[in-house]
Each structure stands twice: as C-alpha cells, then as structure tokens.
Design an enzyme around this catalytic site. Structure first.
Site, PDB file in Angstrom:
ATOM      1  CG  ASP A  18      16.307   6.064  21.411  1.00 40.62           C
ATOM      2  OD1 ASP A  18      17.402   6.655  21.521  1.00 40.62           O
ATOM      3  OD2 ASP A  18      15.401   6.416  20.651  1.00 40.62           O
ATOM      4  NE  ARG A  98       6.107   1.162  15.730  1.00 44.08           N
ATOM      5  CZ  ARG A  98       7.387   0.905  15.565  1.00 44.08           C
ATOM      6  NH1 ARG A  98       7.836  -0.346  15.700  1.00 44.08           N
ATOM      7  NH2 ARG A  98       8.237   1.860  15.270  1.00 44.08           N
ATOM      8  CG  ASP A 127       5.325   4.200  16.036  1.00 45.59           C
ATOM      9  OD1 ASP A 127       4.310   3.815  15.414  1.00 45.59           O
ATOM     10  OD2 ASP A 127       6.424   4.377  15.504  1.00 45.59           O
ATOM     11  CB  SER A 179      13.869   8.632  12.817  1.00 44.18           C
ATOM     12  OG  SER A 179      12.925   7.660  13.209  1.00 44.18           O
TER      13      SER A 179
HETATM   14  N1  ARG Z   1       4.820   8.496  10.576  1.00 45.01           N
HETATM   15  C1  ARG Z   1       4.693   7.081  10.370  1.00 45.01           C
HETATM   16  C2  ARG Z   1       3.597   6.512  11.234  1.00 45.01           C
HETATM   17  O1  ARG Z   1       3.204   7.139  12.175  1.00 45.01           O
HETATM   18  C3  ARG Z   1       5.997   6.350  10.577  1.00 45.01           C
HETATM   19  C4  ARG Z   1       6.592   6.443  11.967  1.00 45.01           C
HETATM   20  C5  ARG Z   1       7.865   5.665  12.194  1.00 45.01           C
HETATM   21  N2  ARG Z   1       8.872   5.918  11.224  1.00 45.01           N
HETATM   22  C6  ARG Z   1      10.090   6.412  11.500  1.00 45.01           C
HETATM   23  N3  ARG Z   1      10.876   6.568  10.497  1.00 45.01           N
HETATM   24  N4  ARG Z   1      10.470   6.684  12.703  1.00 45.01           N
HETATM   25  O2  ARG Z   1       3.104   5.439  10.996  1.00 45.01           O
END
Ligand code: ARG
Length: 447
Positions: A18, A98, A127, A179
């Site tokens: 991406d 993040r 995120d 993912s």
């Molecule tokens: N659901 C989790 C959160 O919002 C992880 C998100 C990212 N993880 C991922 N495998 N894309 O903190």
C-alpha cells in the site's frame, strides 16, 4: 471534493504494497514531493532495503527513525503500569505504537518543511483515528491525506495492478493470507480466514509464540524485578526496557504464553476478529498485578483498577495525547512510588502464573495474617467492628419488618431468618445485653 494544494508530504512508510504504491499516487494526484518516514518500533524488518525502495519509487528523502526506546518507555510501560487491557483482553500493541510513529512523522514533517502528512491506513480501522488524532494534537496546521479514503484502489489486486502499470516493485503476490502488524510489544493478525469468527485460527497464525503443545514441555520459573512499577531486571540481570522485553518475548513465547484469539469492538463501529501475541506483556502484566497485591493498600488498588479500563479505552480510541491520559499518568506515577520488588512467574503450557512475590515496601504482615498465635491483632475487636459494619443492614431489616406488620393489621411480623436482631426499636440494636457470644468465646482462629 477539491484536493487541497500540498507541496511536500511526510508519509508514514512501511515498504509494504500500500505505502509503496502511495508514493507514486501522492505525486500523481497532489503533484507534491514525498518524504518517506519509517518508524522502527521493533517490527524486525530489513530497514535498509525499505529505505532504498522508498527512494527508488520516487521519495525525495527517507528518514528511518529508531523509535523503540521511545515506544517502550513513553507508551508501553505507562500502559503496563495502568494495567490497561482493552475489553479485558487486548494489550493494545498496535494502539500504543501509532502515536509514537505519528509523532516521529510530525518531527520529520517539520524538519523537511512539509505542509502535509499522510498514512496508509484504510478507512475502516482504528489506526486512521490514532494517526490523525496525534497529528491534530501535535501539529494541527498540517494537511492530512489518507489515500485509502480517496483513491480508486479497493483491493490488494487493484494495488498490484496499479503498481504493475507503473513499474513499482512490490513484494510477493496479490494473495496475502493475513494483515499483520508487528512491533516489540506484539504481533497481531487480522483478515483472511480469521474474518470468520466461528472458525478456529489455523496454527500457523503465529510469530512470537510457539504452540504450548509443541513448545517447552517443562515448567520454567523466571524472576521479574520492578522499580516503581517499571520492569528493570530479568532473573537478576538488569536490562534496559527494550532489551528486557525482547528477551522476555523469547522466553515466554517458547512456552506459548501470551496468545489470545478474540472479537473486539472497533472505534468505527464494527466488530473485528484478531489474534494477538504479546508474550512479554502477558508475563509483565500478571507479575505487576501480583506485586501490587502486596504493595498497594486496598483503596488505592481498587481505585487504580477502576481507571484501568478508561486508560485502555483512551489508548484504543486514539486519545493518547489527551489531557486525561496525562493526568492519569500523573496519578499512576504517584501510585507506583512503592511498587518495587521481585515476582517469580512460572511459565508452563501457555500460562504465566506468579508463584512468589516480595517487596521492601510490602504491606503484607505475616504476624497479622497468621492462623497461628499472634500478639498484634485482638480478635475481640472484630465483634464491635462487625456490629457497626452491619448496622445499616440491621436497621433496614427492622424497618422492613415493621412495615410488614403495619401493612397487614393484626398479622405477625416476620422476623428475618437470622436470630439477631429481634424486632424492636432501633435503639435496642447494639445493646451489650444482646451480644450472643462473649469476647473470649469469639476467639476462634480463622477468617
Ligand atoms: N485491531 C487492533 C487495533 O485496532 C490491531 C490493528 C492492526 N492489526 C493488523 N493486523 N492489521 O489495535
């Protein structure tokens, strides 16, 4: 929507499909320059190759930031001290990383005189909120670009086609099983087969933990030492936090400790299924809670417990840079003044169980708690205490009994089941004459 004019953008870059496509897309669609920002939060990648790729695909510059210490010291350990668990189970590995990455990105944006920041999060996840709330808190003047909410690309196949048409080198094939988000604190898996919560996750959904059935078959006892609620040593060896967590991940991961499979509520409304592996975090959370059990007084412990959920929600919901989180941290700093000591944790078949704890500030008094003979606690004191503690219950029972008598004129009032108190005016409740057992007779040991 007309696009804002942007001359230079700092993009949070991972080197994946991406964000690789994104460098080109930003240049084509905004006519801007792109500075790629790679945040190392412990995801164990070939960062040099990623940097080279960013430059090869059209970034004017690339900054690799080593954010590991910052991530652990400013986010992970404060959340650990808070006992933060989202919805009782998720140790917040992604949510904690993040804000650090976004803050690093803002610093680079300033260094390169950028007028915008961009990220590669989709419009369906948490995120995007965490990145953008951090931008707003630290640099509200910057324009925010979220390509996933704008572009025509809707799938991995689309992104591949876009890359192929422009000769952008991309990893692997359009098929990707899950993912995955990795950092020093955890690895998380979502998507693919995991999207059906009714089906068990395949056993290859693993990174930091081995299956407890295939891992170490003998129990292993480790000692974690804390100072003021912060882990400082493993088996008596003093270690910097980053090193301590990586080592503990390896030790606990080999016993299959720290893997959870769950469905959570995303901030943006839908439920999502994920598998998380947080071996060191699972051990540390259990060990710290166990140490607190001897160092914190009852009221402080209960109050701290009551804010743990709130702290987790603030983190999960992108409000890391909020006045409330800062205020809670100030409270926790004070709470943990005496959370110093050692906890022995037994690792065995996926479990991390504290089995021994000690602290120079321990409030545990063996002479008070003992079932044996003691000289400090007069058991006769318990009698008066219980009578006063139960006073509201006694009064309520009498008043209810009286009300019943008045409701049914002529009917006998039903006394409560326990022999004491007898119906009568409240004034008679605590008269010494009603004591059923003498002070000496009540001196049996036990709880
Ligand atoms: N659901 C989790 C959160 O919002 C992880 C998100 C990212 N993880 C991922 N495998 N894309 O903190």
């Amino acid at each position: 929507m007309t696009k804002p004019s942007v001359k230079r953008v700092a993009l949070a870059y991972s080197g994946g499909l991406d964000t690789s496509v994104m460098i080109t897309w930003l240049r084509e669609n905004y006519g801007c320059e792109v500075v790629a920002v790679i945040g190392n939060v412990g995801q164990r990648e070939d960062f040099e190759a990623i940097e080279a790729k960013a430059l090869a695909t059209g970034a004017i510059a690339c900054r690799l930031l080593d954010l590991r210490a910052e991530f652990v010291e400013s986010c992970v350990l404060p959340a650990l001290r808070a006992g933060a668990l989202y919805e009782g189970r998720y140790l917040l590995g992604t949510a904690l990383a993040r804000p650090v990455i976004a803050a690093g990105q803002v610093a680079v944006a300033r260094e390169f005189d950028c007028d915008a920041v961009a990220h590669g999060c989709t419009g369906k996840g948490n995120d995007q909120v965490r990145f953008e709330l951090t931008y707003r808190a630290l640099a509200p003047e910057l324009t925010v670009i979220a390509p996933w909410r704008e572009w025509e690309i809707t799938s991995r196949e689309d992104a591949f086609a876009y890359a192929e048409a422009r000769d952008i080198p991309v990893p692997g094939s359009p098929r990707k099983l899950y993912s995955i988000d990795r950092n020093l604190w955890h690895t998380s898996f979502e998507g693919g087969e995991l999207e059906n919560p009714a089906v068990a996750a395949p056993d290859d959904v693993r990174d930091l933990t081995v299956s407890p059935f295939k891992g170490n078959v003998e129990p292993e006892d480790i000692v974690v030492s804390f100072e003021r609620g912060i882990p400082v040593a493993l088996n008596s060896e003093r270690l910097a936090p980053v090193e301590l967590i990586s080592r503990l991940n390896a030790v606990a991961g080999a016993h299959g400790v720290g893997r959870v499979d769950l469905v959570e509520n995303r901030l943006v409304g839908m439920k999502s299924r994920g598998v998380y592996e947080t071996p060191a975090g699972t051990v540390l959370l259990a060990a710290l809670a166990d140490l607190e059990a001897i160092t914190l007084d009852r009221d402080t412990a209960a109050f701290k417990q009551s804010i743990a959920t709130r702290y987790a929600e603030l983190t999960y919901h992108g409000l890391w840079y909020s006045p409330l989180r800062a205020a809670l941290d100030a409270f926790l700093e004070s709470v943990h003044e005496t959370t110093t000591g050692d906890v022995t944790v037994r690792l065995y078949k996926g479990q991390a169980s504290p089995i021994a704890r000690s602290s120079p500030h321990s409030l545990y008094r063996e002479d008070l708690a003992t079932f044996g003979e003691d000289t400090v606690y007069d058991q006769a004191d318990a009698e008066g205490f219980i009578r006063l503690w139960g006073l509201p219950s006694s009064i309520a029972a009498r008043v209810r009994a009286q009300a019943k008598t008045e409701d049914k004129p002529g009917a006998e009032a039903h006394a409560p089941h326990h022999p004491e108190p007898q119906p009568g005016p409240p004034a008679a409740i605590s008269g010494p004459a009603q004591r059923p057992v003498s002070a000496s007779g009540a001196r049996a040991n036990g709880a």
